[in-house]
Design a protein around this motif. Structure first.
Motif, PDB file in Angstrom:
ATOM      1  N   LEU A  49       0.821  -1.214   0.000  1.00 23.33           N
ATOM      2  CA  LEU A  49       0.000   0.000   0.000  1.00 23.33           C
ATOM      3  C   LEU A  49       0.850   1.256   0.000  1.00 23.33           C
ATOM      4  O   LEU A  49       0.479   2.268  -0.610  1.00 23.33           O
ATOM      5  N   ASN A  73      -8.155   2.843  -1.722  1.00 28.47           N
ATOM      6  CA  ASN A  73      -8.993   2.130  -0.756  1.00 28.47           C
ATOM      7  C   ASN A  73     -10.266   1.609  -1.418  1.00 28.47           C
ATOM      8  O   ASN A  73     -10.694   0.471  -1.180  1.00 28.47           O
ATOM      9  N   ARG A 133      -9.327  -1.404  -3.946  1.00 25.77           N
ATOM     10  CA  ARG A 133      -8.887  -2.667  -3.341  1.00 25.77           C
ATOM     11  C   ARG A 133     -10.047  -3.426  -2.713  1.00 25.77           C
ATOM     12  O   ARG A 133     -10.118  -4.660  -2.815  1.00 25.77           O
ATOM     13  N   VAL A 175     -14.550  -0.199   5.713  1.00 20.04           N
ATOM     14  CA  VAL A 175     -14.007   0.381   4.477  1.00 20.04           C
ATOM     15  C   VAL A 175     -13.921   1.904   4.559  1.00 20.04           C
ATOM     16  O   VAL A 175     -12.851   2.484   4.349  1.00 20.04           O
ATOM     17  N   MET A 215     -10.354   1.596   7.207  1.00 24.24           N
ATOM     18  CA  MET A 215      -9.321   1.432   6.179  1.00 24.24           C
ATOM     19  C   MET A 215      -8.976   2.723   5.457  1.00 24.24           C
ATOM     20  O   MET A 215      -7.873   2.862   4.910  1.00 24.24           O
ATOM     21  N   THR A 216      -9.886   3.706   5.439  1.00 25.47           N
ATOM     22  CA  THR A 216      -9.533   5.011   4.890  1.00 25.47           C
ATOM     23  C   THR A 216      -8.507   5.694   5.784  1.00 25.47           C
ATOM     24  O   THR A 216      -7.492   6.233   5.308  1.00 25.47           O
ATOM     25  N   TYR A 253      -6.574   4.156   7.789  1.00 20.35           N
ATOM     26  CA  TYR A 253      -5.392   3.305   7.690  1.00 20.35           C
ATOM     27  C   TYR A 253      -4.546   3.672   6.480  1.00 20.35           C
ATOM     28  O   TYR A 253      -3.320   3.808   6.573  1.00 20.35           O
ATOM     29  N   GLN A 254      -5.204   3.865   5.338  1.00 25.88           N
ATOM     30  CA  GLN A 254      -4.486   4.219   4.116  1.00 25.88           C
ATOM     31  C   GLN A 254      -3.824   5.591   4.247  1.00 25.88           C
ATOM     32  O   GLN A 254      -2.685   5.793   3.809  1.00 25.88           O
ATOM     33  N   SER A 273      -7.486   3.821  13.417  1.00 26.85           N
ATOM     34  CA  SER A 273      -7.871   2.789  12.456  1.00 26.85           C
ATOM     35  C   SER A 273      -7.905   1.414  13.104  1.00 26.85           C
ATOM     36  O   SER A 273      -8.813   0.612  12.855  1.00 26.85           O
ATOM     37  N   SER A 277     -17.428  -0.449  -0.126  1.00 23.15           N
ATOM     38  CA  SER A 277     -16.847   0.214  -1.298  1.00 23.15           C
ATOM     39  C   SER A 277     -17.903   1.015  -2.045  1.00 23.15           C
ATOM     40  O   SER A 277     -17.604   2.093  -2.595  1.00 23.15           O
ATOM     41  N   THR A 311      -6.076  -8.250  -0.010  1.00 23.10           N
ATOM     42  CA  THR A 311      -7.403  -7.953   0.545  1.00 23.10           C
ATOM     43  C   THR A 311      -8.329  -9.169   0.478  1.00 23.10           C
ATOM     44  O   THR A 311      -8.821  -9.639   1.501  1.00 23.10           O
TER      45      THR A 311
END
Length: 368
Positions: free
Chosen positions: A23, A36, A39, A78, A82-83, A85-86, A156, A190, A240
């Motif tokens: 990533l 994000n 994936r 998501v 994970m946003t 996290y990214q 996260s 997503s 993922t």
């Protein structure tokens, strides 16, 4: 551990440990929100055939409220977890963020204790304390660098713990296994993120400060070329889809305890991979923090087994009074091996209650 069990553990462990590295490499070529979205969309689609097979085989019918539960679970994992996290990966080293995410099971224990009134054993409390100490050592608040990235990574991880509890509870109510619940959560999440990305193209989004330009006019599939496609497929399908799918499959095939080895090994393996691939040097405080977190993970993994071994010493002197202890140990072993999946944890709770009553009557030793 036999060869088959080793297979179920080895592959997701490596994939999860390489996640932050892949990533971070892709983060320089894509908008973090776009990456994000892509994936989890592709990852969810990769798991969809197995989910459809499960739904048909078990005749699962989803109601409107079921879809609501799935959508909320997908939003947490998501859109939120994970946003963040990214974004954190772009602000801090990959190895530190990997360790942060590996602490999510501990946060899940806290959330289950506070909101679901789940019992928190002394071993879990000890593991929680050790994990928090390890995180503080790694963060090093007295010489803090990349503070924003670390805070986003920590938030996260907490939200990932929330997702774990929500997925378990909602999946049980709906009648979906872990893999199917993960697939649908990814797809719904997503889709929700895609709607928010669409709003970023409206004129009102232009009022967002320039420091947060990644939230303005977020592209959907920009930058996906023949050169970047292999990296995107690795992140989406393997890191993922396959990693999450095998993780939940491993819990069903080899048991919860052995599956938890994935997050036990990740804090140690991820920094090594980051050193080899990205050249990220490991500081002394990071190494010490990793050791402390691994110790906390070991307590989570083996604590109760050790406790039952100690109880066996007392059992020899008074076997009749410890009949329930034997029964509880047997029930837990069956639960860990998936043999009582349909019966749930009701049997274990009943035996625990019987033991607690005898402890209060001083017929059994305490948990100490």
């Amino acid at each position: 551990m036999n060869l088959k069990s080793f297979f179920y553990i080895l592959i997701p462990t490596f994939l999860f440990s390489s996640m932050e590295i892949a990533l971070k490499i892709a983060g320089g070529q894509f908008n973090p929100i776009e990456l994000n979205f892509v994936r989890f969309l592709i990852g969810g689609l990769a798991l969809l055939p197995f989910t459809m097979m499960y739904i048909r085989k078990h005749s699962v019918r989803l109601s409107r409220s079921d879809f609501g539960r799935i959508a909320l679970t997908g939003f947490v994992i998501v859109v939120l977890s994970m946003t963040l996290y990214q974004l954190s990966i772009g602000m801090a080293t990959a190895s530190v963020i990997a360790i942060m995410l590996s602490a999510n099971p501990i946060f899940g224990l806290i959330i289950g204790f506070v909101f679901l009134k789940e019992k928190l054993s002394r071993t879990n409390v000890l593991a929680l304390v050790l994990t928090l100490i390890g995180l503080l050592i790694i963060i090093n608040p007295f010489h803090l660098s990349g503070a924003m990235g670390i805070m986003l990574g920590l938030l996260s991880s907490i939200l990932f713990g929330v997702y774990g509890v929500m997925s378990r509870v909602n999946g049980g109510k709906i009648g979906l296994n872990g893999l199917s619940m993960t697939c649908l959560s990814f797809l719904f999440g997503s889709a929700e993120l895609g709607v928010l990305m669409g709003l970023s193209h409206l004129p009102i989004a232009q009022n967002i400060p320039s420091n947060y330009s990644e939230f303005i006019n977020i592209p959907f599939f920009k930058g996906i070329t023949l050169q970047t496609l292999p990296l995107i497929l690795y992140i989406s399908v393997l890191v993922t889809g396959v990693a999450f799918g095998l993780y939940f499959l491993s819990m069903e095939k080899v048991g919860i305890l052995q599956a938890s080895l994935i997050f036990l090994v990740k804090p140690a393996l991820a920094p090594v991979l980051a050193l080899i691939v990205l050249g990220e040097a490991m500081k002394v405080n990071t190494i010490i923090g990793i050791v402390v977190i691994l110790l906390g993970s070991f307590v989570t993994l083996m604590g109760e087994k050790i406790a039952y071994s100690v109880m066996a010493i007392f059992r020899r002197n008074n076997p009749e009074a410890h009949q329930e202890v034997d029964e509880l140990a047997k029930v837990k072993e069956e639960l860990e091996n998936g043999e009582l999946a349909k019966r749930g944890r009701a049997t274990e709770e009943a035996v625990r209650q019987s033991i607690e009553e005898k402890r209060q009557a001083h017929e059994l030793p305490s948990e100490n």
